[in-house]
Design a protein around this motif. Sequence first.
Motif, PDB file in Angstrom:
ATOM      1  N   GLY A  10      10.739  -7.142  -1.503  1.00  0.00           N
ATOM      2  CA  GLY A  10      11.689  -6.740  -0.473  1.00  0.00           C
ATOM      3  C   GLY A  10      12.851  -5.955  -1.049  1.00  0.00           C
ATOM      4  O   GLY A  10      13.583  -6.461  -1.903  1.00  0.00           O
ATOM      5  N   ALA A  11      13.017  -4.713  -0.577  1.00  0.00           N
ATOM      6  CA  ALA A  11      14.092  -3.849  -1.060  1.00  0.00           C
ATOM      7  C   ALA A  11      15.187  -3.710  -0.016  1.00  0.00           C
ATOM      8  O   ALA A  11      15.668  -2.603   0.266  1.00  0.00           O
ATOM      9  CB  ALA A  11      13.542  -2.485  -1.451  1.00  0.00           C
ATOM     10  N   GLU A  33       8.179  -3.073  -2.033  1.00  0.00           N
ATOM     11  CA  GLU A  33       8.686  -2.898  -0.679  1.00  0.00           C
ATOM     12  C   GLU A  33       7.587  -2.329   0.205  1.00  0.00           C
ATOM     13  O   GLU A  33       6.938  -1.339  -0.155  1.00  0.00           O
ATOM     14  CB  GLU A  33       9.903  -1.962  -0.687  1.00  0.00           C
ATOM     15  CG  GLU A  33      10.365  -1.462   0.672  1.00  0.00           C
ATOM     16  CD  GLU A  33      10.735  -2.572   1.643  1.00  0.00           C
ATOM     17  OE1 GLU A  33      10.324  -2.467   2.823  1.00  0.00           O
ATOM     18  OE2 GLU A  33      11.411  -3.533   1.243  1.00  0.00           O
ATOM     19  N   ARG A  34       7.367  -2.948   1.370  1.00  0.00           N
ATOM     20  CA  ARG A  34       6.278  -2.492   2.245  1.00  0.00           C
ATOM     21  C   ARG A  34       6.621  -1.176   2.942  1.00  0.00           C
ATOM     22  O   ARG A  34       5.717  -0.390   3.266  1.00  0.00           O
ATOM     23  CB  ARG A  34       5.959  -3.567   3.290  1.00  0.00           C
ATOM     24  CG  ARG A  34       7.055  -3.845   4.282  1.00  0.00           C
ATOM     25  CD  ARG A  34       6.632  -4.841   5.346  1.00  0.00           C
ATOM     26  NE  ARG A  34       7.697  -5.114   6.293  1.00  0.00           N
ATOM     27  CZ  ARG A  34       7.981  -4.336   7.343  1.00  0.00           C
ATOM     28  NH1 ARG A  34       7.266  -3.244   7.572  1.00  0.00           N
ATOM     29  NH2 ARG A  34       8.971  -4.656   8.164  1.00  0.00           N
ATOM     30  N   GLU A 120       7.299   1.534  -3.281  1.00  0.00           N
ATOM     31  CA  GLU A 120       7.228   1.496  -1.827  1.00  0.00           C
ATOM     32  C   GLU A 120       5.778   1.502  -1.356  1.00  0.00           C
ATOM     33  O   GLU A 120       4.860   1.861  -2.088  1.00  0.00           O
ATOM     34  CB  GLU A 120       7.996   2.674  -1.243  1.00  0.00           C
ATOM     35  CG  GLU A 120       9.484   2.643  -1.581  1.00  0.00           C
ATOM     36  CD  GLU A 120      10.229   3.842  -1.036  1.00  0.00           C
ATOM     37  OE1 GLU A 120       9.622   4.930  -0.982  1.00  0.00           O
ATOM     38  OE2 GLU A 120      11.414   3.694  -0.674  1.00  0.00           O
ATOM     39  N   GLY A 121       5.586   1.104  -0.101  1.00  0.00           N
ATOM     40  CA  GLY A 121       4.253   1.058   0.470  1.00  0.00           C
ATOM     41  C   GLY A 121       3.397  -0.050  -0.095  1.00  0.00           C
ATOM     42  O   GLY A 121       2.172  -0.004  -0.013  1.00  0.00           O
ATOM     43  N   ARG A 122       4.047  -1.095  -0.665  1.00  0.00           N
ATOM     44  CA  ARG A 122       3.329  -2.242  -1.228  1.00  0.00           C
ATOM     45  C   ARG A 122       3.567  -3.468  -0.365  1.00  0.00           C
ATOM     46  O   ARG A 122       4.688  -3.985  -0.309  1.00  0.00           O
ATOM     47  CB  ARG A 122       3.805  -2.539  -2.639  1.00  0.00           C
ATOM     48  CG  ARG A 122       3.029  -1.866  -3.755  1.00  0.00           C
ATOM     49  CD  ARG A 122       3.303  -0.386  -3.826  1.00  0.00           C
ATOM     50  NE  ARG A 122       2.724   0.191  -5.055  1.00  0.00           N
ATOM     51  CZ  ARG A 122       2.941   1.432  -5.434  1.00  0.00           C
ATOM     52  NH1 ARG A 122       3.706   2.229  -4.707  1.00  0.00           N
ATOM     53  NH2 ARG A 122       2.391   1.896  -6.546  1.00  0.00           N
ATOM     54  N   THR A 123       2.539  -3.925   0.305  1.00  0.00           N
ATOM     55  CA  THR A 123       2.625  -5.136   1.120  1.00  0.00           C
ATOM     56  C   THR A 123       2.028  -6.293   0.345  1.00  0.00           C
ATOM     57  O   THR A 123       0.819  -6.306   0.075  1.00  0.00           O
ATOM     58  CB  THR A 123       1.884  -4.952   2.453  1.00  0.00           C
ATOM     59  OG1 THR A 123       2.464  -3.864   3.180  1.00  0.00           O
ATOM     60  CG2 THR A 123       1.967  -6.221   3.293  1.00  0.00           C
ATOM     61  N   ASP A 139      -1.240  -4.917  -1.312  1.00  0.00           N
ATOM     62  CA  ASP A 139      -1.928  -3.718  -0.847  1.00  0.00           C
ATOM     63  C   ASP A 139      -1.040  -2.523  -1.142  1.00  0.00           C
ATOM     64  O   ASP A 139       0.162  -2.544  -0.857  1.00  0.00           O
ATOM     65  CB  ASP A 139      -2.193  -3.797   0.655  1.00  0.00           C
ATOM     66  CG  ASP A 139      -3.258  -4.830   0.999  1.00  0.00           C
ATOM     67  OD1 ASP A 139      -4.066  -5.165   0.108  1.00  0.00           O
ATOM     68  OD2 ASP A 139      -3.256  -5.310   2.149  1.00  0.00           O
ATOM     69  N   GLY A 140      -1.619  -1.472  -1.725  1.00  0.00           N
ATOM     70  CA  GLY A 140      -0.853  -0.289  -2.071  1.00  0.00           C
ATOM     71  C   GLY A 140      -1.321   0.940  -1.344  1.00  0.00           C
ATOM     72  O   GLY A 140      -2.262   0.887  -0.541  1.00  0.00           O
ATOM     73  N   PRO A 141      -0.671   2.074  -1.598  1.00  0.00           N
ATOM     74  CA  PRO A 141      -1.056   3.320  -0.926  1.00  0.00           C
ATOM     75  C   PRO A 141      -2.495   3.726  -1.197  1.00  0.00           C
ATOM     76  O   PRO A 141      -3.124   4.376  -0.363  1.00  0.00           O
ATOM     77  CB  PRO A 141      -0.069   4.340  -1.509  1.00  0.00           C
ATOM     78  CG  PRO A 141       1.072   3.531  -2.032  1.00  0.00           C
ATOM     79  CD  PRO A 141       0.488   2.233  -2.485  1.00  0.00           C
ATOM     80  N   GLU A 142      -3.017   3.376  -2.375  1.00  0.00           N
ATOM     81  CA  GLU A 142      -4.371   3.782  -2.732  1.00  0.00           C
ATOM     82  C   GLU A 142      -5.331   2.608  -2.829  1.00  0.00           C
ATOM     83  O   GLU A 142      -6.460   2.672  -2.343  1.00  0.00           O
ATOM     84  CB  GLU A 142      -4.335   4.541  -4.062  1.00  0.00           C
ATOM     85  CG  GLU A 142      -3.519   5.820  -3.992  1.00  0.00           C
ATOM     86  CD  GLU A 142      -3.395   6.502  -5.337  1.00  0.00           C
ATOM     87  OE1 GLU A 142      -3.911   5.944  -6.330  1.00  0.00           O
ATOM     88  OE2 GLU A 142      -2.786   7.585  -5.393  1.00  0.00           O
ATOM     89  N   ALA A 143      -4.877   1.519  -3.471  1.00  0.00           N
ATOM     90  CA  ALA A 143      -5.759   0.363  -3.660  1.00  0.00           C
ATOM     91  C   ALA A 143      -4.898  -0.868  -3.904  1.00  0.00           C
ATOM     92  O   ALA A 143      -3.726  -0.755  -4.269  1.00  0.00           O
ATOM     93  CB  ALA A 143      -6.690   0.593  -4.851  1.00  0.00           C
TER      94      ALA A 143
END
Length: 375
Positions: A10-11, A33-34, A120-123, A139-143
């Motif tokens: 969390g950012a 940060e998601r 960013e984009g990491r859930t 979960d990331g932008p690619e994998a």
Amino acid sequence: MPDHDVLIVGAGPVGMLLACLLRQDGVNVAILERRVDADARTRAIGIHRPGLDALDAAGLGQAVRAEALVLDGGDVVSRGRTLASLTFSEDRPVLVLPQHRTDALLRRRLEELPGGGILEGRTVTGLRDAGDEVTVVADGPEAPTRQTAGMVVVADGVHSPLRASLGIRWRRRPGSGAYAMADIDDAEAGRRATLFCEPGGLVESFPLPGGRRRWVVRTDAPGMDGTVTADRFRHAIETRTGVRPRLAPGEDPTSFTVAQHAARSFVRGRIVLLGDAAHETSPIGGQGMNLGWLDAVRLAAEILSTRPGRMPELAGWDRRARRSAGAAQRRSLFYMAMGAPVPPAAARARESLIRTLGARPLRRATAGLITMRGL
């Protein structure tokens, strides 16, 4: 050996401040940060003494002071009469800065420090505490990615899915209400806040930097059922206070519901809850973000005083953080009660109490409570 000393989920302003405090002392910190873009909402605006001290410790207090508006004080009004007037002293200032600007300054400070930016984009979908380290799956932008850390700090907000996955009970605390707010242009905003504790419900008026003003209206009141449009928002303010704010066409207010909660424990093994993930405090009174920062400063001190590679002993930090949260929530409960819709007889009793709290013998103590003294 873990990939990171500390991994923060969390950012938001609390997670970023903790990262700044740790990185500037050489701790290997990663932030997941998601979101993939900054949150542009105004949200929290008040910075109290504990928050300002935390920002100073993280190296960006001066940057915040350069942008923030410093409140001279505030007035409490009911039915056209000023019941109390408070002045904020230099040692207990109240600064006003929209949260998106505070967030931007925190991000800039992070980028100045060694360790990289925010991922960013990491859930985060899973945490596994193995006793000597924590595995974090995201979960990331690619994998999907898998990382390890000696300690994980969960600062992903009130609706934290990770808190629930850890099985930590989220306990309801007294205090609730419904409100709507809007930030509007106001060339005569000044430097004083006004709280209208009216029988029909609270109206708050706060000056903002750049010639703007925030209006907040309590909406769980007679005649306020349904969607709060700009016209209904303006009408409620005018009916209760006699002031008619100039909302731009189509500038509908934002509605929100206030509730208060606290996690049963803020620590589970090598995983720590921080900020809104640990405690939800009513924004009425402006304590939530500052309380998270205060917890972050104390947590950073525990981490930095522990030998590298060892997990800090956090039982004392946990107890102190929960005590501070409880005290802040009790104060917020009182603030909300002072703004609840009430019949005329109760309004008179409430006005008498406010006059007493604002009288000279108690004025300094009242200002101290409002500015988070003792937390």
